[in-house]
Design an enzyme around this catalytic site. Structure first.
Site, PDB file in Angstrom:
ATOM      1  NE  ARG A  82     -23.405 -13.762 -63.898  1.00  0.00           N
ATOM      2  CZ  ARG A  82     -24.265 -14.315 -63.166  1.00  0.00           C
ATOM      3  NH1 ARG A  82     -23.728 -15.382 -62.722  1.00  0.00           N
ATOM      4  NH2 ARG A  82     -25.346 -13.672 -62.833  1.00  0.00           N
ATOM      5  CE  LYS A 184     -28.322 -14.201 -65.687  1.00  0.00           C
ATOM      6  NZ  LYS A 184     -28.292 -15.452 -65.305  1.00  0.00           N
TER       7      LYS A 184
HETATM    8  C1  LIG Z   1     -28.128 -16.526 -64.329  1.00  0.00           C
HETATM    9  C2  LIG Z   1     -27.938 -17.814 -64.680  1.00  0.00           C
HETATM   10  C3  LIG Z   1     -27.637 -18.902 -63.546  1.00  0.00           C
HETATM   11  C4  LIG Z   1     -27.931 -18.515 -62.225  1.00  0.00           C
HETATM   12  O1  LIG Z   1     -26.813 -17.525 -61.709  1.00  0.00           O
HETATM   13  P1  LIG Z   1     -27.039 -16.595 -60.392  1.00  0.00           P
HETATM   14  O2  LIG Z   1     -25.875 -15.693 -60.500  1.00  0.00           O
HETATM   15  O3  LIG Z   1     -26.994 -17.525 -59.586  1.00  0.00           O
HETATM   16  O4  LIG Z   1     -28.466 -15.957 -60.518  1.00  0.00           O
HETATM   17  C5  LIG Z   1     -27.437 -20.258 -64.054  1.00  0.00           C
HETATM   18  N1  LIG Z   1     -27.498 -20.620 -65.175  1.00  0.00           N
HETATM   19  C6  LIG Z   1     -27.452 -19.924 -66.360  1.00  0.00           C
HETATM   20  C7  LIG Z   1     -27.500 -20.454 -67.712  1.00  0.00           C
HETATM   21  C8  LIG Z   1     -27.746 -18.397 -66.035  1.00  0.00           C
HETATM   22  O5  LIG Z   1     -28.039 -17.762 -67.143  1.00  0.00           O
END
Ligand SMILES: *Cc1c(COP(=O)(O)O)cnc(C)c1O
Length: 341
Positions: A82, A184
Site C-alpha cells: 500500500r 494513505k
Molecule cells: C488507515 C486507514 C484505514 C484503515 O486501514 P487499516 O489497514 O485497516 O488500518 C481506513 N481508512 C483510512 C482513510 C485510512 O487512512
C-alpha cells in the site's frame, strides 16, 4: 528482555517516545543503507517539500505479543504494498517492499521493551512514513526523501468496555472520484480535521462520508472503512475507487467467508440501504472493529438493531475471530503473521 515499567492497561492512544527508530535517506536517485538511530527529532530545511506542498504518506500497523510469547506483526506485506501505491501516486520514490518489512522488523525488535505483554490489550503501534526533505519552492516533486519507522505503545482501544458509536452523514467530502482517497496520504487527513472537529462539536463520534460525485453512496469515515451485516447475515462492504483499502477490512472479509462461512459482498452501498442493515462497524488497525449504534442523517436517525450497548452478534464473531488469529489463539491463514521474535 526486561519490559518498560508502563501501566499498559491504562495507556491511551498518544505518542510515547521509544528508544530506536529506523531512518534512511533518498538522494541522487538511491536510498542509503539506513539504520536505527536514537534521535527522535527530524531536522530538515524550512523549504522542504513536505512542509510546503504536503508531499508525505504513511502507514499504520501494530506489533504485539501472542499467547505463546512471540512478538509479531499482522500482514506487513500489505502495508508495504500500500505504501508503494501511495508513493507512486505522490511522485515519491518507492522504498522496496522487502526493505520496508525489514525496517519494521528491525524497529520493533529494537523496541522490544515497549511491546506490551499478551493479555494487556495494549499494542505497539508502528508508523512507517516518508516525506520530501529537500528545498522545493516551485511546485514539483522533491528530489530528496526520508523514510522513517517509529513505534509508540498504545493502550487497549475498548477501555472500559465496548461503546457503539453515533456517527453523522457529513456534508463535507473526504475524497474526489479520481483524487487521492485510495492512498494513505497525510493530505487526506489535513482536510478532514475541520469535519471531524465539527462532528465532535455537534456531539457525534465520527463522520460518514458519501461519494463526492452523487452523494448517494457510502464511502468511509475519516480513518476507517465500513462493514455492514444484513438481516440475513451477509457481510457487505462498500466498493469504491476513492476509499482507502483497509487491511483490517480485507482480512475481515476472509474471516467472514473462510472461518465463519458467511456470504460476503464488496459492492457499491447506497445510503438508502443503510436503514435496512442489522449491524454496522468501522474497520481499521486501531480498533479492528468499532461498532456503530446510530447513524444520523440531518436529524433523521437510523438506529441499528444491535443497539447502543454492545457489538452486534456477527460483528462480535468477526472481531473475536480476527483478534484470535492475531493473538495466536486461532490458526492464521498462511502468511498473515510475521514473527519478529
Ligand atoms: C488507515 C486507514 C484505514 C484503515 O486501514 P487499516 O489497514 O485497516 O488500518 C481506513 N481508512 C483510512 C482513510 C485510512 O487512512
Amino acid at each position: 528482555m526486561e519490559k518498560k515499567n508502563i501501566d499498559w492497561a491504562n495507556l491511551g492512544f498518544g505518542y510515547v517516545q521509544t528508544d530506536k527508530r529506523f531512518v534512511t535517506n533518498y538522494k541522487d536517485g538511491a536510498w542509503d543503507e539506513g539504520g536505527l538511530i536514537s534521535d527522535a527529532t527530524v531536522t530538515i530545511t524550512e523549504c522542504a517539500g513536505v512542509l510546503q506542498y504536503a508531499q508525505t504518506c504513511f502507514e499504520g500497523m501494530k506489533a504485539y505479543t501472542t499467547e505463546d510469547g512471540h512478538i509479531v506483526t499482522f500482514r506487513p506485506d500489505l502495508n508495504a504494498e500500500r505504501m508503494e501505491n501511495s508513493c507512486k501516486r505522490l511522485e515519491m520514490p518507492v522504498y522496496p517492499q522487502d526493505k520496508f518489512i525489514d525496517a519494521v522488523v528491525q524497529t520493533v525488535a529494537a523496541n522490544e521493551a515497549y511491546v506490551p505483554p499478551y493479555g494487556s490489550g495494549a499494542t505497539l503501534y508502528v508508523r512507517p512514513y516518508m516525506f520530501g526533505s529537500d528545498a522545493v519552492i516551485g511546485v514539483k516533486p522533491s528530489s530528496e526523501y526520508q523514510f522513517r519507522v517509529f513505534t509508540t505503545p498504545v493502550g487497549p482501544y475498548f477501555k472500559g468496555g465496548v461503546k457503539p458509536l453515533t456517527i453523522r452523514v457529513c456534508d463535507y467530502d473526504r475524497a474526489a472520484p479520481h483524487g487521492t482517497g485510495h492512498i494513505k496520504a497525510g493530505l487526506n487527513y489535513a482536510m478532514s480535521l475541520y469535519a471531524i472537529m465539527d462532528a465532535h462539536r455537534q456531539g457525534y463520534d465520527e463522520n460518514m462520508y458519501l461519494d463526492a460525485a452523487t452523494r448517494t453512496k457510502v464511502e468511509e469515515t475519516g480513518g476507517a472503512n465500513f462493514l455492514f451485516v444484513t438481516k440475513d447475515n451477509k457481510v457487505v462492504t462498500p466498493k469504491s475507487n476513492s476509499i482507502l483499502p483497509s487491511i483490517t477490512r480485507r482480512s475481515l472479509l476472509v474471516v467472514a467467508k473462510e472461518y465463519l462461512g458467511l456470504e460476503v459482498e464488496e459492492r457499491e452501498v447506497f445510503f438508502d440501504e443503510v436503514k435496512d442493515f442489522a449491524e454496522c462497524g468501522l474497520c481499521g488497525t486501531a480498533a479492528v472493529i468499532s461498532p456503530v449504534g446510530k447513524i444520523v442523517d440531518h436529524g433523521k436517525e437510523i438506529c441499528l438493531p444491535s443497539g447502543m450497548s454492545e457489538m452486534g452478534p456477527t460483528t462480535k464473531k468477526l472481531y473475536d475471530t480476527l483478534t484470535g488469529i492475531q493473538m495466536g489463539r486461532i490458526e492464521a491463514p498462511k502468511g498473515w503473521i510475521k514473527v519478529i521474535k
